[in-house]
Write a protein that holds these residues in place. Structure first.
Motif, mmCIF file in Angstrom:
data_model
loop_
_atom_site.group_PDB
_atom_site.id
_atom_site.type_symbol
_atom_site.label_atom_id
_atom_site.label_comp_id
_atom_site.label_asym_id
_atom_site.label_seq_id
_atom_site.Cartn_x
_atom_site.Cartn_y
_atom_site.Cartn_z
ATOM 1 N N LEU A 1 -7.505 8.211 2.564
ATOM 2 C CA LEU A 1 -6.160 7.624 2.572
ATOM 3 C C LEU A 1 -5.418 7.949 3.869
ATOM 4 O O LEU A 1 -4.727 7.093 4.427
ATOM 5 C CB LEU A 1 -5.367 8.089 1.359
ATOM 6 C CG LEU A 1 -5.808 7.485 0.019
ATOM 7 C CD1 LEU A 1 -5.176 8.226 -1.150
ATOM 8 C CD2 LEU A 1 -5.468 5.999 -0.032
ATOM 9 N N GLU A 2 -5.578 9.179 4.350
ATOM 10 C CA GLU A 2 -4.939 9.537 5.629
ATOM 11 C C GLU A 2 -5.502 8.703 6.779
ATOM 12 O O GLU A 2 -4.750 8.266 7.656
ATOM 13 C CB GLU A 2 -5.111 11.024 5.923
ATOM 14 C CG GLU A 2 -4.112 11.880 5.186
ATOM 15 C CD GLU A 2 -4.111 13.312 5.664
ATOM 16 O OE1 GLU A 2 -2.995 13.837 5.858
ATOM 17 O OE2 GLU A 2 -5.189 13.894 5.831
ATOM 18 N N ALA A 3 -6.793 8.467 6.772
ATOM 19 C CA ALA A 3 -7.412 7.652 7.818
ATOM 20 C C ALA A 3 -6.873 6.224 7.792
ATOM 21 O O ALA A 3 -6.843 5.545 8.819
ATOM 22 C CB ALA A 3 -8.933 7.652 7.664
ATOM 23 N N ALA A 4 -6.423 5.784 6.616
ATOM 24 C CA ALA A 4 -5.861 4.442 6.471
ATOM 25 C C ALA A 4 -4.368 4.407 6.799
ATOM 26 O O ALA A 4 -3.723 3.378 6.641
ATOM 27 C CB ALA A 4 -6.098 3.935 5.047
ATOM 28 N N THR B 1 -7.819 19.171 4.232
ATOM 29 C CA THR B 1 -8.372 18.934 5.569
ATOM 30 C C THR B 1 -9.893 18.818 5.634
ATOM 31 O O THR B 1 -10.429 18.305 6.617
ATOM 32 C CB THR B 1 -7.954 20.059 6.535
ATOM 33 O OG1 THR B 1 -8.472 21.305 6.056
ATOM 34 C CG2 THR B 1 -6.445 20.146 6.668
ATOM 35 N N LYS B 2 -10.583 19.298 4.599
ATOM 36 C CA LYS B 2 -12.039 19.354 4.700
ATOM 37 C C LYS B 2 -12.789 18.745 3.515
ATOM 38 O O LYS B 2 -13.841 18.125 3.715
ATOM 39 C CB LYS B 2 -12.461 20.817 4.869
ATOM 40 C CG LYS B 2 -13.923 21.011 5.143
ATOM 41 C CD LYS B 2 -14.243 22.446 5.469
ATOM 42 C CE LYS B 2 -15.724 22.617 5.762
ATOM 43 N NZ LYS B 2 -16.075 23.983 6.110
ATOM 44 N N PRO C 1 0.827 -1.215 0.000
ATOM 45 C CA PRO C 1 0.000 0.000 0.000
ATOM 46 C C PRO C 1 0.856 1.258 0.000
ATOM 47 O O PRO C 1 2.058 1.209 0.304
ATOM 48 C CB PRO C 1 -0.773 -0.113 1.321
ATOM 49 C CG PRO C 1 0.131 -0.892 2.205
ATOM 50 C CD PRO C 1 0.820 -1.882 1.297
ATOM 51 N N PHE C 2 0.245 2.351 -0.331
ATOM 52 C CA PHE C 2 0.932 3.633 -0.240
ATOM 53 C C PHE C 2 1.272 3.903 1.225
ATOM 54 O O PHE C 2 0.467 3.627 2.119
ATOM 55 C CB PHE C 2 0.056 4.775 -0.752
ATOM 56 C CG PHE C 2 -0.176 4.745 -2.236
ATOM 57 C CD1 PHE C 2 0.885 4.763 -3.135
ATOM 58 C CD2 PHE C 2 -1.462 4.734 -2.741
ATOM 59 C CE1 PHE C 2 0.661 4.746 -4.506
ATOM 60 C CE2 PHE C 2 -1.698 4.724 -4.103
ATOM 61 C CZ PHE C 2 -0.626 4.727 -4.997
ATOM 62 N N THR C 3 2.456 4.449 1.458
ATOM 63 C CA THR C 3 2.845 4.855 2.810
ATOM 64 C C THR C 3 2.965 6.371 2.891
ATOM 65 O O THR C 3 2.682 6.955 3.924
ATOM 66 C CB THR C 3 4.179 4.216 3.219
ATOM 67 O OG1 THR C 3 5.181 4.549 2.247
ATOM 68 C CG2 THR C 3 4.041 2.700 3.330
ATOM 69 N N LYS C 4 3.395 7.000 1.812
ATOM 70 C CA LYS C 4 3.553 8.450 1.760
ATOM 71 C C LYS C 4 3.132 8.945 0.384
ATOM 72 O O LYS C 4 3.435 8.312 -0.627
ATOM 73 C CB LYS C 4 5.013 8.867 1.962
ATOM 74 C CG LYS C 4 5.594 8.577 3.299
ATOM 75 C CD LYS C 4 7.043 9.055 3.342
ATOM 76 C CE LYS C 4 7.699 8.666 4.654
ATOM 77 N NZ LYS C 4 9.110 9.050 4.677
#
Length: 140
Positions: free
Chosen positions: A123-126, A114-115, A85-88
């Protein structure tokens, strides 16, 4: 929202969106593909770029910025092994226009991140570390 992905042959698939648009996805020859389309993980990265760029342009239009061009360059890192998976992911926005206000461009990029950008937030939540920056170019 709905979509359909149909196997064509080898590692080639045809994706069709609920709105009726199609895209070819394929793998490299060493994985049974013929290299006739984007890789599925590239599609995910392109989706993130499209979602973010859509938001940025929408916000800049609402703030009456005279944008003449906008693109986002994405760089991603993936984990080693399988799955990978993507990491960054880093998004670099290049916004061109006449007398653009830096605070408006900065605000548009931040609000997207952010919104508004569902892809970025998901993706950030993952656990993907997502960063953003921007560059302003004068079109005069």
């Amino acid at each position: 929202m709905q979509a359909k992905v149909k196997w064509v042959d080898g590692a080639q698939f045809l994706g069709e969106s609920g709105s009726g648009h199609s895209v070819v996805m394929d793998g490299p020859p060493d994985h049974g593909g013929r290299d006739t389309g984007v890789r599925p993980m590239e599609m995910l990265l392109l989706g993130l770029g499209g979602c973010s760029a859509f938001d940025v342009m929408n916000i800049l239009a609402k703030s009456r910025q005279a944008v003449t061009d906008c693109h986002v360059e994405l760089e991603a890192e993936r984990a080693e092994g399988v799955p990978s998976p993507f990491t960054k992911i880093h998004l670099h926005f290049v916004v061109t226009g006449r007398a653009l206000k830096e605070n408006q461009v900065k605000r548009a990029v931040e609000l997207s991140a952010t919104k508004y950008c569902s892809a970025s937030i998901m993706l950030e939540a993952a656990g993907v570390a997502i960063t953003h920056d921007y560059e302003i170019r004068d079109s005069e």
